[in-house]
Design a protein around this motif. Structure first.
Motif, PDB file in Angstrom:
ATOM      1  N   ALA A  75      -4.911   4.012   2.146  1.00 53.36           N
ATOM      2  CA  ALA A  75      -4.821   2.933   1.152  1.00 53.36           C
ATOM      3  C   ALA A  75      -5.003   1.575   1.822  1.00 53.36           C
ATOM      4  CB  ALA A  75      -3.483   2.997   0.422  1.00 53.36           C
ATOM      5  N   LYS A  76      -4.422   1.398   2.985  1.00 53.22           N
ATOM      6  CA  LYS A  76      -4.586   0.132   3.709  1.00 53.22           C
ATOM      7  C   LYS A  76      -6.040  -0.080   4.113  1.00 53.22           C
ATOM      8  CE  LYS A  76       0.052  -0.338   5.508  1.00 53.22           C
ATOM      9  NZ  LYS A  76       0.794  -1.011   6.555  1.00 53.22           N
ATOM     10  N   ARG A 102      -6.065  -2.445   0.844  1.00 51.64           N
ATOM     11  CA  ARG A 102      -4.687  -2.829   0.579  1.00 51.64           C
ATOM     12  C   ARG A 102      -4.413  -3.007  -0.904  1.00 51.64           C
ATOM     13  NH1 ARG A 102      -1.871  -4.622   5.337  1.00 51.64           N
ATOM     14  NH2 ARG A 102      -3.243  -4.474   7.111  1.00 51.64           N
ATOM     15  N   CYS A 129      -3.100  -1.108  -3.061  1.00 53.29           N
ATOM     16  CA  CYS A 129      -3.460   0.039  -3.898  1.00 53.29           C
ATOM     17  C   CYS A 129      -2.642   1.247  -3.459  1.00 53.29           C
ATOM     18  CB  CYS A 129      -4.956   0.340  -3.796  1.00 53.29           C
ATOM     19  SG  CYS A 129      -5.504   0.856  -2.162  1.00 53.29           S
ATOM     20  N   SER A 185       0.872  -1.167   0.000  1.00 54.56           N
ATOM     21  CA  SER A 185       0.000   0.000   0.000  1.00 54.56           C
ATOM     22  C   SER A 185       0.910   1.218   0.000  1.00 54.56           C
ATOM     23  CB  SER A 185      -0.891   0.000   1.238  1.00 54.56           C
ATOM     24  OG  SER A 185      -1.705  -1.151   1.270  1.00 54.56           O
TER      25      SER A 185
END
Length: 69
Positions: free
Chosen positions: A36-37, A41, A43, A8
């Motif tokens: 993002a997490k 995740r 990404c 991430s």
């Protein structure tokens, strides 16, 4: 059993703004990474103005212009 590693990433970019020093950008990128997490995740997220504003909540003094002492 298959194992997979995901990453991430949080990205923060600001162009030509002297009010944003390195620590502000790192903290904004960190906030974007944790978002993002949270999003699932594997990404990436780009830091938003809100991420930068959190770091700018503390007032900063600006130096007086030269000759106005």
């Amino acid at each position: 059993v298959s194992r997979c590693v995901t990453i991430s990433i949080g990205v923060a970019t600001v162009f030509a703004d002297p009010a944003h020093d390195a620590s502000i950008l790192v903290n904004a990128a960190d906030a974007a990474m944790y978002r993002a997490k949270t999003e699932g995740r594997a990404c990436f997220q780009v830091a938003t103005d809100a991420d930068l504003a959190i770091e700018n909540d503390t007032p900063r003094t600006t130096p007086a212009p030269l000759g106005d002492s």
